[in-house]
Design a protein around this motif. Sequence first.
Motif, PDB file in Angstrom:
ATOM      1  N   ALA A 194      11.380   0.362  15.074  1.00  0.00           N
ATOM      2  CA  ALA A 194       9.938   0.527  15.238  1.00  0.00           C
ATOM      3  C   ALA A 194       9.328   1.354  14.114  1.00  0.00           C
ATOM      4  N   ASP A 195      10.075   2.309  13.594  1.00  0.00           N
ATOM      5  CA  ASP A 195       9.566   3.179  12.535  1.00  0.00           C
ATOM      6  C   ASP A 195       9.872   2.671  11.135  1.00  0.00           C
ATOM      7  N   SER A 196      10.449   1.475  11.045  1.00  0.00           N
ATOM      8  CA  SER A 196      10.748   0.905   9.737  1.00  0.00           C
ATOM      9  C   SER A 196       9.474   0.360   9.095  1.00  0.00           C
ATOM     10  N   PRO A 197       9.395   0.378   7.768  1.00  0.00           N
ATOM     11  CA  PRO A 197       8.236  -0.214   7.090  1.00  0.00           C
ATOM     12  C   PRO A 197       8.175  -1.724   7.333  1.00  0.00           C
ATOM     13  N   ALA A 198       6.964  -2.235   7.381  1.00  0.00           N
ATOM     14  CA  ALA A 198       6.756  -3.681   7.464  1.00  0.00           C
ATOM     15  C   ALA A 198       6.406  -4.202   6.069  1.00  0.00           C
ATOM     16  N   VAL A 199       6.703  -5.467   5.823  1.00  0.00           N
ATOM     17  CA  VAL A 199       6.420  -6.089   4.535  1.00  0.00           C
ATOM     18  C   VAL A 199       5.596  -7.353   4.767  1.00  0.00           C
ATOM     19  N   PHE A 200       4.491  -7.478   4.046  1.00  0.00           N
ATOM     20  CA  PHE A 200       3.659  -8.680   4.094  1.00  0.00           C
ATOM     21  C   PHE A 200       4.125  -9.649   3.010  1.00  0.00           C
ATOM     22  N   SER A 207      -2.301 -20.299  -6.478  1.00  0.00           N
ATOM     23  CA  SER A 207      -1.220 -20.370  -7.463  1.00  0.00           C
ATOM     24  C   SER A 207       0.112 -20.850  -6.897  1.00  0.00           C
ATOM     25  N   ARG A 208       0.197 -20.916  -5.554  1.00  0.00           N
ATOM     26  CA  ARG A 208       1.440 -21.277  -4.867  1.00  0.00           C
ATOM     27  C   ARG A 208       2.558 -20.278  -5.129  1.00  0.00           C
ATOM     28  N   THR A 209       2.213 -19.085  -5.554  1.00  0.00           N
ATOM     29  CA  THR A 209       3.203 -18.030  -5.741  1.00  0.00           C
ATOM     30  C   THR A 209       3.284 -17.158  -4.492  1.00  0.00           C
ATOM     31  N   VAL A 210       4.412 -16.482  -4.335  1.00  0.00           N
ATOM     32  CA  VAL A 210       4.642 -15.624  -3.172  1.00  0.00           C
ATOM     33  C   VAL A 210       4.688 -14.169  -3.610  1.00  0.00           C
ATOM     34  N   SER A 211       3.949 -13.330  -2.911  1.00  0.00           N
ATOM     35  CA  SER A 211       3.989 -11.891  -3.175  1.00  0.00           C
ATOM     36  C   SER A 211       4.490 -11.173  -1.931  1.00  0.00           C
ATOM     37  N   ALA A 212       5.151 -10.044  -2.139  1.00  0.00           N
ATOM     38  CA  ALA A 212       5.672  -9.225  -1.041  1.00  0.00           C
ATOM     39  C   ALA A 212       5.124  -7.816  -1.204  1.00  0.00           C
ATOM     40  N   ILE A 213       4.431  -7.329  -0.170  1.00  0.00           N
ATOM     41  CA  ILE A 213       3.774  -6.021  -0.238  1.00  0.00           C
ATOM     42  C   ILE A 213       4.140  -5.208   0.995  1.00  0.00           C
ATOM     43  N   GLN A 214       4.708  -4.061   0.782  1.00  0.00           N
ATOM     44  CA  GLN A 214       5.060  -3.180   1.894  1.00  0.00           C
ATOM     45  C   GLN A 214       3.822  -2.416   2.355  1.00  0.00           C
ATOM     46  N   TRP A 215       3.566  -2.499   3.669  1.00  0.00           N
ATOM     47  CA  TRP A 215       2.398  -1.787   4.207  1.00  0.00           C
ATOM     48  C   TRP A 215       2.547  -1.605   5.718  1.00  0.00           C
ATOM     49  N   GLY A 216       2.422  -0.373   6.157  1.00  0.00           N
ATOM     50  CA  GLY A 216       2.472  -0.080   7.577  1.00  0.00           C
ATOM     51  C   GLY A 216       3.875  -0.080   8.144  1.00  0.00           C
ATOM     52  N   LEU A 217       3.932   0.047   9.475  1.00  0.00           N
ATOM     53  CA  LEU A 217       5.202   0.082  10.194  1.00  0.00           C
ATOM     54  C   LEU A 217       5.378  -1.182  11.026  1.00  0.00           C
ATOM     55  N   THR A 249      -5.429   4.544  14.623  1.00  0.00           N
ATOM     56  CA  THR A 249      -5.566   4.782  13.183  1.00  0.00           C
ATOM     57  C   THR A 249      -5.548   3.446  12.446  1.00  0.00           C
ATOM     58  N   TRP A 250      -6.590   3.242  11.636  1.00  0.00           N
ATOM     59  CA  TRP A 250      -6.717   2.041  10.820  1.00  0.00           C
ATOM     60  C   TRP A 250      -6.243   2.364   9.404  1.00  0.00           C
ATOM     61  N   LEU A 251      -5.293   1.595   8.906  1.00  0.00           N
ATOM     62  CA  LEU A 251      -4.717   1.797   7.575  1.00  0.00           C
ATOM     63  C   LEU A 251      -4.992   0.542   6.747  1.00  0.00           C
ATOM     64  N   ILE A 252      -5.809   0.689   5.708  1.00  0.00           N
ATOM     65  CA  ILE A 252      -6.308  -0.457   4.960  1.00  0.00           C
ATOM     66  C   ILE A 252      -5.934  -0.334   3.485  1.00  0.00           C
ATOM     67  N   ARG A 253      -5.314  -1.375   2.968  1.00  0.00           N
ATOM     68  CA  ARG A 253      -4.970  -1.457   1.546  1.00  0.00           C
ATOM     69  C   ARG A 253      -6.007  -2.357   0.885  1.00  0.00           C
ATOM     70  N   LYS A 254      -6.958  -1.782   0.203  1.00  0.00           N
ATOM     71  CA  LYS A 254      -8.065  -2.545  -0.349  1.00  0.00           C
ATOM     72  C   LYS A 254      -7.607  -3.378  -1.552  1.00  0.00           C
ATOM     73  N   SER A 255      -8.010  -4.652  -1.569  1.00  0.00           N
ATOM     74  CA  SER A 255      -7.642  -5.524  -2.687  1.00  0.00           C
ATOM     75  C   SER A 255      -8.346  -5.122  -3.968  1.00  0.00           C
ATOM     76  N   SER A 256      -9.449  -4.383  -3.863  1.00  0.00           N
ATOM     77  CA  SER A 256     -10.170  -3.911  -5.042  1.00  0.00           C
ATOM     78  C   SER A 256      -9.545  -2.652  -5.630  1.00  0.00           C
ATOM     79  N   GLY A 257      -8.579  -2.088  -4.920  1.00  0.00           N
ATOM     80  CA  GLY A 257      -7.902  -0.885  -5.387  1.00  0.00           C
ATOM     81  C   GLY A 257      -8.097   0.274  -4.433  1.00  0.00           C
TER      82      GLY A 257
END
Length: 325
Positions: A194-200, A207-217, A249-257
């Motif tokens: 439950a406390d492990s990081p999640a990855v999107f 582009s049909r490319t795949v990205s992996a971004i760690q964010w949240g639990l 708690t809302w945790l937001i990773r903004k695409s604009s930075g």
Amino acid sequence: MFKIKDLFAHSGRAVVLALAVAAIASTAVAQLSLRKAMDVNGDGRADFTIYRQTNNIWYTLQSNGASTFTNFGIAGIDYITPADFDGDGKGDVGVFRELDGVWFWLNSSNGTFSSFQWGSPGDEALSRDFDGDGKSDVAVVRRSNALMIWFIYQSSNGQIVQQEFGTAADFTAPGDYDGDGKIDIAIQRPGLTADSPAVFHILASSSRTVSAIQWGLSTDLVVPGDYDGDGKTDIAVLREGKKPSDNLTWLIRKSSGGTMTEVFGITGIDYNVQNDYDGDGKTDIGVFRNENPGNFYILRSSDRGVTAIRWGGANDFPVASYDTH
């Protein structure tokens, strides 16, 4: 994904998957797609809609003060799937009947009834605009043999897209992450604990490319939206407290930075209802408080003020929570 009868077991992942205009800048495509499902009068602002399982009625308080109600769907059988199926810029009332894989909706453009066979028992319904034609496509995700398979029927040309992406243990997280006007296939992958990081993991439609971004639990809820108004869906999660009455708690990773953290809402009582309620092209953080009477509380992105709207009651379900995973 939960049927209408299951929507009130409100803890942890039990709140997931309920159901999912010229007034804003033309670049805010991601927010447009999200808002249209909840904007029943087409004025560029999300409206307040609750579903009452005791009588199968959708009650809407529009941003202009008018109220409407629609009897549609069957509690305990159907999944709520609000969307803009006819492409008129207004939200249509819709459901997915998982028992036989049939979608039903009312076209806001002319009041007609539509049905469409797409899916099988056990599928997860995802009505989104995957082809960018301004209409929501019927789509399902099927978990089979430890895999996640996406089946999309494109409204623009009737073509079928079948895409293997994700595992059966992942959570769906569709959104327009690249800002090209098309919803991207994406998942949130939890860790081992439950406390492990999640990855999107995101499959960009441009582009049909795949990205992996760690964010949240792993236990965080996915609450997508365009919180910075740049036309791209931001990776965002909602974290519940350790016990009832703790803050959300809302945790937001903004695409604009940059990132944004907001404490707003109460664990065990509030449902998330993020959307664009003030019409500025940005997703507003918001909750529906499950009490009698019910109340919507919206943190406006335009001026940081809070809007409180009394609408609905205890055990009503806020339809805006459809885009939670």
